[in-house]
Design a protein around this motif. Structure first.
Motif, short mmCIF file in Angstrom:
data_model
loop_
_atom_site.label_atom_id
_atom_site.label_comp_id
_atom_site.label_asym_id
_atom_site.label_seq_id
_atom_site.Cartn_x
_atom_site.Cartn_y
_atom_site.Cartn_z
N LEU A 82 7.06 50.67 49.07
CA LEU A 82 5.91 51.40 49.61
C LEU A 82 5.84 52.83 49.07
N ALA A 83 6.99 53.44 48.85
CA ALA A 83 7.01 54.79 48.26
C ALA A 83 6.47 54.74 46.83
N LEU A 84 6.86 53.72 46.08
CA LEU A 84 6.32 53.57 44.73
C LEU A 84 4.81 53.31 44.77
N ALA A 85 4.38 52.52 45.71
CA ALA A 85 2.96 52.23 45.83
C ALA A 85 2.16 53.48 46.17
N ALA A 86 2.70 54.32 47.03
CA ALA A 86 2.01 55.56 47.41
C ALA A 86 1.98 56.54 46.24
N LYS A 87 3.07 56.58 45.50
CA LYS A 87 3.17 57.51 44.36
C LYS A 87 2.15 57.14 43.28
N ASP A 88 2.05 55.85 43.00
CA ASP A 88 1.16 55.39 41.93
C ASP A 88 -0.21 54.96 42.44
N ALA A 89 -0.43 55.04 43.75
CA ALA A 89 -1.67 54.57 44.37
C ALA A 89 -1.99 53.15 43.92
N ASP A 90 -0.97 52.29 43.98
CA ASP A 90 -1.10 50.92 43.52
C ASP A 90 -1.05 49.96 44.71
N ALA A 91 -2.19 49.35 45.02
CA ALA A 91 -2.27 48.42 46.14
C ALA A 91 -1.49 47.14 45.87
N CYS A 92 -1.27 46.83 44.60
CA CYS A 92 -0.51 45.63 44.24
C CYS A 92 0.94 45.74 44.73
N LEU A 93 1.52 46.92 44.64
CA LEU A 93 2.89 47.11 45.11
C LEU A 93 3.00 46.96 46.62
N VAL A 94 1.94 47.31 47.33
CA VAL A 94 1.94 47.13 48.78
C VAL A 94 2.00 45.64 49.09
N ALA A 95 1.22 44.86 48.37
CA ALA A 95 1.24 43.41 48.56
C ALA A 95 2.60 42.83 48.19
N ILE A 96 3.19 43.34 47.14
CA ILE A 96 4.52 42.88 46.72
C ILE A 96 5.56 43.23 47.78
N ALA A 97 5.42 44.36 48.44
CA ALA A 97 6.37 44.78 49.48
C ALA A 97 6.32 43.85 50.69
N LEU A 98 5.18 43.22 50.92
CA LEU A 98 5.06 42.32 52.07
C LEU A 98 5.86 41.04 51.88
N LEU A 99 6.03 40.59 50.65
CA LEU A 99 6.76 39.36 50.40
C LEU A 99 8.23 39.45 50.84
N PRO A 100 8.98 40.47 50.40
CA PRO A 100 10.36 40.56 50.90
C PRO A 100 10.42 40.84 52.40
N ALA A 101 9.44 41.57 52.92
CA ALA A 101 9.43 41.84 54.36
C ALA A 101 9.30 40.54 55.15
N LEU A 102 8.42 39.67 54.73
CA LEU A 102 8.26 38.38 55.40
C LEU A 102 9.49 37.48 55.20
N THR A 103 10.05 37.52 54.00
CA THR A 103 11.25 36.73 53.72
C THR A 103 12.42 37.18 54.58
N PHE A 104 12.64 38.48 54.66
CA PHE A 104 13.73 39.01 55.48
C PHE A 104 13.51 38.69 56.96
N TRP A 105 12.27 38.73 57.40
CA TRP A 105 11.96 38.39 58.80
C TRP A 105 12.32 36.93 59.07
N GLY A 106 11.94 36.05 58.17
CA GLY A 106 12.26 34.63 58.33
C GLY A 106 13.76 34.38 58.33
N LEU A 107 14.47 35.03 57.42
CA LEU A 107 15.93 34.88 57.37
C LEU A 107 16.59 35.43 58.63
N ASP A 108 16.09 36.56 59.09
CA ASP A 108 16.63 37.15 60.31
C ASP A 108 16.42 36.22 61.50
N GLY A 109 15.26 35.57 61.54
CA GLY A 109 15.00 34.59 62.59
C GLY A 109 15.96 33.41 62.51
#
Length: 125
Positions: free
Chosen positions: A39-66
């Motif tokens: 998300l810091a990289l996405a904010a620095k480069d104003a790249d919405a694609c990186l925000v979407a990419i950040a959601l993938l590991p967040a969802l994966t980690f949530w599933g693994l944690d569950g």
């Protein structure tokens, strides 16, 4: 003698529970670190694609944690069955009930994981 075997059996089960809890803790740390870096990289480069990419590991980690929490609950159930005198659990058995999709979903969206991982996902908005 029987009490000594029972104590060792309970100790083995508690070791599994401790490892699962440790894995869950490490996973939460990785989730926060990786998602916040993306998300810091996405904010620095104003790249919405990186925000979407950040959601993938967040969802994966949530599933693994569950999954880890569901497994931990199953082993705590095994611990309870070993303590119960009426239950007939074989000595040193570490076979817990299988983790079902329902148990996984219940753990994933529990009050302990939902707000934590939901906040991480919410940070990506």
């Amino acid at each position: 003698m029987c009490s000594e075997i029972n104590d060792k059996h309970l100790s083995l089960i508690q070791g599994v529970v401790n490892r699962l809890a440790g894995n869950s803790f490490a996973l939460k740390g990785w989730s926060v670190t990786l998602v916040s870096a993306l998300l810091a990289l996405a904010a620095k480069d104003a790249d919405a694609c990186l925000v979407a990419i950040a959601l993938l590991p967040a969802l994966t980690f949530w599933g693994l944690d569950g999954y880890f929490l569901a497994q931990e609950r199953l082993y705590r159930g095994l611990y309870g069955r070993v303590i119960e005198p009426a239950e007939q659990v074989p000595d040193f058995s570490l076979t817990a009930h299988p983790c079902t999709a329902k148990a996984w979903a219940k753990a994933t969206f529990s009050l302990t994981l939902g707000p934590f991982h939901g906040a991480i996902l919410g940070a990506g908005r």
